[in-house]
Scaffold this motif. Structure first.
Motif, PDB file in Angstrom:
ATOM      1  N   LEU A  26      47.289  27.911  38.960  1.00 34.41           N
ATOM      2  CA  LEU A  26      47.927  28.912  38.097  1.00 34.41           C
ATOM      3  C   LEU A  26      47.615  30.326  38.588  1.00 34.41           C
ATOM      4  O   LEU A  26      48.478  31.213  38.534  1.00 34.41           O
ATOM      5  CB  LEU A  26      47.458  28.739  36.657  1.00 34.41           C
ATOM      6  N   THR A  30      50.467  33.120  39.527  1.00 33.86           N
ATOM      7  CA  THR A  30      50.464  34.427  38.883  1.00 33.86           C
ATOM      8  C   THR A  30      50.344  35.545  39.914  1.00 33.86           C
ATOM      9  O   THR A  30      50.935  36.617  39.750  1.00 33.86           O
ATOM     10  CB  THR A  30      49.313  34.517  37.867  1.00 33.86           C
ATOM     11  N   ASN A 146      44.461  31.109  31.802  1.00 31.47           N
ATOM     12  CA  ASN A 146      45.087  32.415  31.895  1.00 31.47           C
ATOM     13  C   ASN A 146      44.089  33.532  32.162  1.00 31.47           C
ATOM     14  O   ASN A 146      44.506  34.677  32.364  1.00 31.47           O
ATOM     15  CB  ASN A 146      45.887  32.693  30.622  1.00 31.47           C
ATOM     16  N   ALA A 149      44.611  33.769  35.714  1.00 30.78           N
ATOM     17  CA  ALA A 149      45.935  34.356  35.885  1.00 30.78           C
ATOM     18  C   ALA A 149      45.897  35.857  35.640  1.00 30.78           C
ATOM     19  O   ALA A 149      46.551  36.635  36.347  1.00 30.78           O
ATOM     20  CB  ALA A 149      46.921  33.682  34.931  1.00 30.78           C
TER      21      ALA A 149
END
Length: 479
Positions: A26, A30, A146, A149
């Motif tokens: 991820l 990103t 995240n 990310a």
């Protein structure tokens, strides 16, 4: 970096090898995503195309993302998770090569479309892997993923700017995720990406390392407490709520999917038009572009804090409401002030709120999917692709007609709409849960009891009895 647990507690959150792989992949996606926007400016200077054509690149990316969401469910039914992950990574790398080395507008446009298609497929697979592994704890996994990310979002523009003026050039930045993904493949290529957390406690998890051609046969249902040998239940009484589905997914799932897309639209509008708003406060274009890093840094900090708060289950809804409130406060500070320092501070506060809108909304989307995680995952990416293409275009059109400050009214409108969608989705989901609870508390019909009750009824009801009472003046035999 990660740990294995031989016999983990049922509620333990284990960062196993597939989880670490998903986190790192991820981060690579990103990095590409947040390098794409600044790279368009540099590409425009080289190829000398118009602002309208600049918007076409973003539209093609969003169209590829929507196509990826529309096709993911079918792909997930036919291909294992590992093949989808590495295949989409190769496709995203091919899109990066076309975009950076194409040398002409048509080829780079094709690269943008391939980028959006393969990159979003890669994102969707990563989200599916985390949902497979962690089940009810997926909100923590998505929030932690995240964090990396967010760090990539901060580093990508900085790396692009650092290499743009050097001998290597800005195109080398797009090769960095390729190197990382190649290293991840060498390390994790034999790692099975199976389901770790069963969706229902009495069902064995489906092996996602092998494709299947048709859904598995019916099994026990934890929602009704019945199996295929149980006698039919009475019809639902009038007035009891029936869950409405659209496209095979509950209404609450669709509401949360739209909420996920709107949260991303709030972020995209700030990323694309925030620097232009800072220019109106007196900053130069270069300084305004650099100042946008305060928003990305706020996103990174917000996700670190969100990852800590989601370690305890049951906080998703509260954190979402708090995130929307923080976003509103930060945006008002950014929007209504005429001082650059206050506007930059507002961008940072906006980043704190925006940080967890996407992962927490996506977790609610999975929770409301009623076991159809792949379908919910795919539909959310379709909606996100459409909204991501429409919202910046709408904001730009309003800015051309009414001015940028007036056009930014779209942002508080989206925030209010997010609050309404969250409340409506929670209400619809709770109604389904209450209806399910009523079914569970209704005792199943025992065939033996039913037969006995029928026998007892037959001995007392003249209309249905084979042994009617003797008539007066007759023998005990039936007349």
């Amino acid at each position: 970096m990660y740990r294995y647990t031989a016999n983990p507690r049922p509620d333990a959150f284990v960062r196993d090898a597939p989880t670490v792989l998903a986190y790192a992949a991820l981060g690579c996606f990103t990095f590409w995503l947040y390098a794409f926007g600044p790279a368009l400016t540099l590409l425009r200077d080289e190829l000398r195309f118009s602002y309208t054509l600049l918007g076409v690149y973003s539209t093609l990316w969003a169209a590829g993302a929507a196509l990826a969401g529309a096709s993911f469910t079918r792909l997930a039914r036919r291909l294992p998770r590992s093949r989808l992950l590495w295949g989409s990574a190769i496709g995203a790398a091919a899109g990066a090569v076309l975009f950076t080395l194409g040398g002409s507008v048509p080829v780079t446009l094709v690269g943008a479309g391939v980028f959006g298609l393969a990159g979003t497929t890669m994102l969707t697979v990563i989200q599916a892997i985390l949902s497979d592994r962690h089940g009810s704890r997926r909100e923590q996994a998505l929030t932690e993923a995240n964090i990396g990310a967010g760090a990539s979002a901060v580093l990508a523009p900085l790396a692009l700017g650092a290499l743009a003026g050097g001998v290597v050039g800005w195109r080398a930045v797009f090769a960095l995720p390729m190197v990382v993904l190649a290293a991840l493949y060498l390390r994790f290529r034999r790692e099975p990406l199976t389901t770790a957390t069963p969706r229902h406690p009495d069902r064995p998890p489906r092996d996602r390392t092998a494709p299947y051609d048709k859904p598995p046969p019916p099994s026990l249902s934890t929602r009704t407490g019945r199996d295929e040998h149980s006698p039919p239940r009475p019809r639902m009484p009038a007035g009891r709520y029936r869950a409405r589905t659209f496209g095979g997914l509950p209404a609450a799932c669709w509401m949360f999917a739209v909420l996920t897309a709107i949260g991303s639209a709030i972020e995209f509008c700030l990323v694309y038009f925030g620097p232009q708003m800072l220019v109106t406060t007196g900053l130069s274009a270069t300084a305004a572009g650099t100042a946008l890093g305060s928003n990305l840094f706020g996103i990174l900090v917000g996700r670190i804090v969100g990852a800590r708060l989601t370690r305890r289950p049951g906080r998703t809804v509260t954190l979402l409401y708090a995130s929307l409130a923080i976003t509103a406060v930060g945006f008002l500070l950014f929007w209504l002030t005429g001082h650059p320092t206050a506007a930059i501070l507002g961008l940072f506060v906006c980043g704190l709120g925006i940080a967890n809108l996407y992962p927490l909304s996506l977790a609610l989307t999975f929770d409301a999917a009623d076991g159809r995680d792949d379908e919910a995952n795919a539909r959310s990416q379709v909606v996100l692709g459409l909204v991501a293409a429409a919202s910046p275009y709408l904001l730009g059109s309003l800015a051309d007609r009414y001015g940028l400050t007036a056009a930014f009214t779209l942002e508080p409108t989206l925030i209010v709409l997010s609050v309404l969608l969250l409340a409506a989705g929670l209400r619809a989901h709770s109604r389904v849960a209450r209806s399910t609870a009523d079914e569970v508390t209704t005792p199943p019909i025992d065939p033996a009891t039913t037969n006995q009750a029928t026998t007892n009824q037959a001995t007392t009801n003249p209309a249905t009895s084979d042994s009617l009472p003797a008539r007066p003046g007759k023998s005990g035999l039936r007349a």
